[in-house]
Write an enzyme that holds these catalytic residues in place. Structure first.
Site, PDB file in Angstrom:
ATOM      1  N   HIS A  76     -37.988 -12.164  94.912  1.00  0.00           N
ATOM      2  CA  HIS A  76     -37.220 -11.166  95.655  1.00  0.00           C
ATOM      3  C   HIS A  76     -37.978  -9.831  95.698  1.00  0.00           C
ATOM      4  CE1 HIS A  76     -33.656 -13.819  95.807  1.00  0.00           C
ATOM      5  NE2 HIS A  76     -34.195 -14.278  94.692  1.00  0.00           N
ATOM      6  N   HIS A  80     -37.660  -9.696 101.713  1.00  0.00           N
ATOM      7  CA  HIS A  80     -37.500 -11.086 101.299  1.00  0.00           C
ATOM      8  C   HIS A  80     -36.224 -11.694 101.864  1.00  0.00           C
ATOM      9  CE1 HIS A  80     -35.213  -8.775  98.285  1.00  0.00           C
ATOM     10  NE2 HIS A  80     -34.457  -9.853  98.193  1.00  0.00           N
ATOM     11  N   ASP A  82     -32.956 -14.241 100.888  1.00  0.00           N
ATOM     12  CA  ASP A  82     -32.181 -14.892  99.835  1.00  0.00           C
ATOM     13  C   ASP A  82     -31.798 -16.289 100.294  1.00  0.00           C
ATOM     14  OD1 ASP A  82     -32.265 -12.616  98.315  1.00  0.00           O
ATOM     15  OD2 ASP A  82     -30.129 -12.152  98.482  1.00  0.00           O
ATOM     16  N   HIS A  86     -29.767 -18.716  95.283  1.00  0.00           N
ATOM     17  CA  HIS A  86     -29.808 -17.443  94.565  1.00  0.00           C
ATOM     18  C   HIS A  86     -28.485 -17.147  93.857  1.00  0.00           C
ATOM     19  CE1 HIS A  86     -31.064 -13.506  93.435  1.00  0.00           C
ATOM     20  NE2 HIS A  86     -30.519 -12.844  94.448  1.00  0.00           N
ATOM     21  N   HIS A 190     -22.794 -11.522  98.162  1.00  0.00           N
ATOM     22  CA  HIS A 190     -23.804 -12.570  98.304  1.00  0.00           C
ATOM     23  C   HIS A 190     -23.162 -13.948  98.457  1.00  0.00           C
ATOM     24  CE1 HIS A 190     -26.806  -9.631  96.755  1.00  0.00           C
ATOM     25  NE2 HIS A 190     -27.677 -10.410  97.365  1.00  0.00           N
ATOM     26  N   GLU A 202     -33.328  -8.966 102.945  1.00  0.00           N
ATOM     27  CA  GLU A 202     -33.235  -7.740 102.159  1.00  0.00           C
ATOM     28  C   GLU A 202     -34.592  -7.042 102.106  1.00  0.00           C
ATOM     29  OE1 GLU A 202     -29.685  -9.133  99.099  1.00  0.00           O
ATOM     30  OE2 GLU A 202     -31.767  -9.541  98.543  1.00  0.00           O
TER      31      GLU A 202
END
Length: 241
Positions: A76, A80, A82, A86, A190, A202
């Site tokens: 991360h 990046h 996710d 994660h 998330h 992100e």
């Protein structure tokens, strides 16, 4: 995969305040703007995650046949993606993600002066199923990736995540290291997005891309079973649904 990542166009890799790519000729595609942050030893990282480090293994300037480096970094790091793995125990790895969710028409939403972006703020925009949504907040007012980590960064709330999940958007991105903030706004934000199959981007640099319609091209590294992966992300103006 969407043709956007394959079509021709100029590239604007200038940093904030720097000149970008040349203006495209009439009728030509708009230039791509790099919205990924530079990865180097000075890159800001989320507390508790390892920083970036590059180890020179061989060097032509030292008489070696080739220059070779070893990289030490988190999945991360910087800009990046996710993966569901994660935050979801049975979630897919980044190598199993549908890359079509990360390429195609996208909407950059300008949301200044708000630290907690929720359903009320998102409701001011026309969003539909399949949209790729990038949140441009006050985080983009400076080069956040060169500064000390700011625990008060602007983020998406759990309420905002439920709003986007209900709409069925394809992807959501933000201009800081995490889409979620403190407390419940981190894990629930998330989990809501990832369990709905929404791709999460992100660590974006949206300082040179004001609100509007764009084409997005974002490809994460193909790490087998990865909980996430660094990515190169590009935008160019002119896309519409």
């Amino acid at each position: 995969m969407s043709r956007q990542c394959l079509s021709a166009g100029r590239f604007d890799t200038g940093g904030p305040g720097e000149p970008g790519g040349m203006t495209s000729p009439a009728g030509a595609a708009a230039p791509w703007t790099d919205i990924s942050v530079p990865v180097d030893d000075g890159l800001t990282v989320f507390p508790g995650t390892p920083g970036f480090r590059r180890e020179r293994v061989s060097d032509v300037s030292q008489g070696d046949d080739a220059t070779l480096s070893a990289l030490h970094l988190s999945t991360h790091t910087g800009t990046h993606v996710d993966a569901p793995a994660h935050f979801l125990a049975d979630g897919d790895g980044v190598d199993s993600m549908d890359l079509n969710r990360l390429t195609g028409p996208a909407k950059v939403l300008d949301i200044p002066g708000v630290r907690r972006v929720g359903a009320a703020q998102l409701g001011r925009f026309t969003l539909v199923a399949g949209d790729r949504v990038l949140l441009r907040t006050d985080n983009s007012a400076h080069d956040w990736y060169r500064r000390e980590f700011d625990p008060g960064y602007a983020h998406l709330t759990a309420d905002g995540a439920r709003h986007l999940a209900a709409l069925g958007v394809a992807a959501v991105g933000i201009d800081y290291l995490s889409i979620g903030g403190e407390g419940i706004d981190n894990p629930e934000t998330h989990r809501t997005l990832l369990s709905a199959g929404i791709a999460v981007l992100e660590g974006l640099d949206l300082s040179r891309t004001p609100g509007g319609a764009y084409e997005l091209c974002c490809l994460p590294l193909r790490i087998t079973g990865g909980d996430g992966a660094p990515a190169r992300a590009l935008l160019r103006q002119g896309a519409s649904r």
